[in-house]
Design an enzyme around this catalytic site. Structure first.
Site, PDB file in Angstrom:
ATOM      1  N   ASP A   1       9.822  -1.527 170.062  1.00 13.17           N
ATOM      2  CA  ASP A   1      10.192  -2.939 170.030  1.00 13.17           C
ATOM      3  C   ASP A   1       9.682  -3.493 171.348  1.00 13.17           C
ATOM      4  O   ASP A   1      10.239  -3.185 172.411  1.00 13.17           O
ATOM      5  CB  ASP A   1      11.714  -3.082 169.938  1.00 13.17           C
ATOM      6  CG  ASP A   1      12.136  -4.541 169.870  1.00 13.17           C
ATOM      7  OD1 ASP A   1      11.503  -5.384 170.543  1.00 13.17           O
ATOM      8  OD2 ASP A   1      13.106  -4.851 169.151  1.00 13.17           O
ATOM      9  N   HIS A   2       8.614  -4.259 171.297  1.00 15.33           N
ATOM     10  CA  HIS A   2       7.956  -4.597 172.572  1.00 15.33           C
ATOM     11  C   HIS A   2       8.840  -5.449 173.486  1.00 15.33           C
ATOM     12  O   HIS A   2       8.606  -5.507 174.687  1.00 15.33           O
ATOM     13  CB  HIS A   2       6.583  -5.237 172.344  1.00 15.33           C
ATOM     14  CG  HIS A   2       6.611  -6.660 171.889  1.00 15.33           C
ATOM     15  ND1 HIS A   2       6.903  -7.031 170.598  1.00 15.33           N
ATOM     16  CD2 HIS A   2       6.393  -7.812 172.559  1.00 15.33           C
ATOM     17  CE1 HIS A   2       6.845  -8.357 170.505  1.00 15.33           C
ATOM     18  NE2 HIS A   2       6.534  -8.857 171.678  1.00 15.33           N
TER      19      HIS A   2
ATOM     20  N   HIS B   1      14.050  -7.760 167.804  1.00 14.40           N
ATOM     21  CA  HIS B   1      14.095  -8.277 169.179  1.00 14.40           C
ATOM     22  C   HIS B   1      15.452  -8.913 169.523  1.00 14.40           C
ATOM     23  O   HIS B   1      16.048  -8.585 170.544  1.00 14.40           O
ATOM     24  CB  HIS B   1      12.999  -9.322 169.404  1.00 14.40           C
ATOM     25  CG  HIS B   1      11.638  -8.904 168.921  1.00 14.40           C
ATOM     26  ND1 HIS B   1      11.165  -7.630 169.073  1.00 14.40           N
ATOM     27  CD2 HIS B   1      10.654  -9.598 168.281  1.00 14.40           C
ATOM     28  CE1 HIS B   1       9.929  -7.553 168.554  1.00 14.40           C
ATOM     29  NE2 HIS B   1       9.616  -8.733 168.068  1.00 14.40           N
TER      30      HIS B   1
END
Ligand code: BG6
Length: 483
Positions: free
Chosen positions: A178-179, A241
């Site tokens: 999950d960036h 996110h």
């Protein structure tokens, strides 16, 4: 830094993600010595590229993202790349891939270590995982897999995918990326919460009125209409996110900073996540779609989008926990395409206190994640030349020099995969709980759609989204702080 021997196989080696993020990040890790002599990367995709062509692509990707590079370094780095044309549905191709991996392992003394990276269309993740297993692609050393989002489309498909992946990999070796968890200010949430008495001591329902999270985007769906129309803002941004941010804000203090302890604290919190009923979805959630302008398409007119689409490009909602330090505190969130600006921010709104001056503002703590890295706290003070109270911000903005030191989220997260640190990745139990929440909202929306006339607010592009989102607050004294 230790040189980690490994053969990395990237599914989707000709794709955009590999080009924009993975190759430049790998180069940075190479320059730092983390991967150096004993590594090779196999890029796979359907196109009939040669090793040489992939190396040119890798070199281009580095030049596009770095101002100054040592050409010899780039050349040496690119020489570690190999291309294998690969159809993910063809079993024979995995046999070839396995052979190449073994050859490279011998040549580079990679000690049987394998790192698989799923960087292609998510509909292939399950097939790839299945064939990694039935064609025994794993090596005799460590075996890790990085899985891009979306991990499933709902809980059932996520469970299925997880089953396919766990056939070859242990939970500890699965890195669900999950960036957002690689972003500087998101990684700053824990130290901020747990090292500052000023913040730690007010982190409770006694002092916090509500928390607001906004992930606003200026861009529309662009060329991703086909994918986006099957996803929508809730699945695309909230499921991963936004929920990871919520979890970091609401979890209890972990007993230490090990990956296990951090995930344990998250899991403990998530048990008490309140899953909304259909009535609560109707009351506490707003979905919307952007309209067109003179120069841009309305969402329903975007290429590859169903003209009768009910997919939301905007969602606002509310959630709460029954345990943890901020049990009972409403957490409002919203995200959408075609907002007035790109902005990711978290506002912690504190309660008012009685005071002899009468009117005073609430203290808010704001964490700006993007585009700037910034923290500010609003405080009250006296007006200089007249009676009364004025509001000031105590601001900490990262300087240009500090920002320049911040590695890209992908570089950070790839580094963590190499050193086997899964703190900033999504554990299966977290993902499962997020999907339970998302499924409840999606099911309620689906029923509304089937009943006809679903409430999908149509909002003007490049403003603040639908005004209906102003009505999700529990009390009339609450409102969005970022307007
Ligand atoms: C991705 C979503 O996960 O995050 C995209 O799929 C979105 O739709 C992107 O645009 C936003 O990321 P960032 O880092 O630009 O805020």
């Amino acid at each position: 830094m230790k040189n980690i021997p490994v053969i990395m196989i990237i599914f989707g080696g000709s794709g955009d993600l590999a080009h924009r993020k993975l190759y430049p990040s790998l180069f940075n890790l190479y320059e730092q010595g983390l991967i150096h002599d004993n590594f090779a990367v196999i890029g796979t995709a359907r196109r009939p590229w040669s090793h040489e062509y992939l190396r040119e692509q890798v070199s281009d990707a580095i030049h596009e993202t770095h101002d100054q590079v040592d050409e010899n370094e780039v050349k040496a780095f690119a020489s570690h790349f190999y291309y294998q044309s690969h159809d993910v549905t063809n079993v024979e191709h995995y046999v070839t891939l396995k052979k190449l991996a073994q050859e490279l392992d011998d040549r580079y003394s990679a000690q049987g270590n394998r790192l698989f990276y799923m960087a292609m269309a998510p509909r292939f993740f399950g097939t790839i995982a299945t064939h990694i297993n039935d064609q025994h692609l794993t090596g005799s050393g460590f075996n890790r897999i990085v899985v891009e989002k979306p991990f499933g489309h709902d809980l059932a498909s996520a469970e299925q995918l997880n089953k396919e992946i766990t056939a070859s990999f242990d939970e500890n070796d699965i890195f669900r990326i999950d960036h957002y968890l690689g972003k500087e200010m998101i990684q700053n949430i824990m130290p901020m919460r747990f090292t500052n008495p000023l913040i730690k001591n007010i982190w409770s329902g006694e002092y916090i009125k509500n928390i607001q999270i906004t992930l606003a985007e200026r861009l529309g769906v662009e060329a991703r209409g086909g994918y986006y129309d099957t996803s929508g803002a809730l699945r695309d941004m909230v499921q991963n996110h936004i929920f990871q941010i919520i979890t970091l804000l609401a979890m209890p203090e972990p007993k230490d900073l090990s990956s296990d302890s951090v995930h344990q604290a998250k899991q403990e919190l998530l048990k008490s996540l309140i899953i909304p009923t259909p009535e609560e979805v109707e009351k506490n959630f707003v979905r919307g779609q952007y309209l067109g302008s003179d120069t841009t398409f309305a969402y329903k007119k975007e290429p590859n989008v169903d003209p009768d689409s009910t997919t939301e490009t905007y969602v606002a909602g509310k959630t709460k926990f029954t345990s943890g330090p901020i049990a009972g505190v409403p957490i409002y969130f919203r995200t959408g395409k075609e907002f007035k600006e790109k902005k990711t921010r978290i506002d912690i709104v504190l309660k008012h206190i009685n005071n002899p001056y009468g009117q005073a503002h609430s203290n808010n703590i704001t964490i700006e994640v993007d585009p700037e890295s910034k923290i500010y706290i609003t405080i009250n003070g006296k007006k200089i030349d007249e009676p009364g109270i004025r509001r000031e911000d105590l601001t900490y903005v990262f300087s240009k020099e500090e920002m320049a030191k911040v590695p890209d989220g992908y570089e950070r997260l790839l580094h963590d995969v190499f050193v086997n640190d899964s703190t900033n990745f999504t554990h299966w139990s977290e993902l499962k709980r997020y999907w339970e929440f998302i499924d409840a909202v999606e099911d309620a929306w689906q029923k509304e759609n089937e009943a006809g006339n679903p409430e999908i607010a149509q909002y003007l592009p490049y403003r603040m989204g639908p005004k209906e989102a102003d009505n999700i607050f529990e009390s009339p004294t609450e409102h969005w702080i970022y307007e």
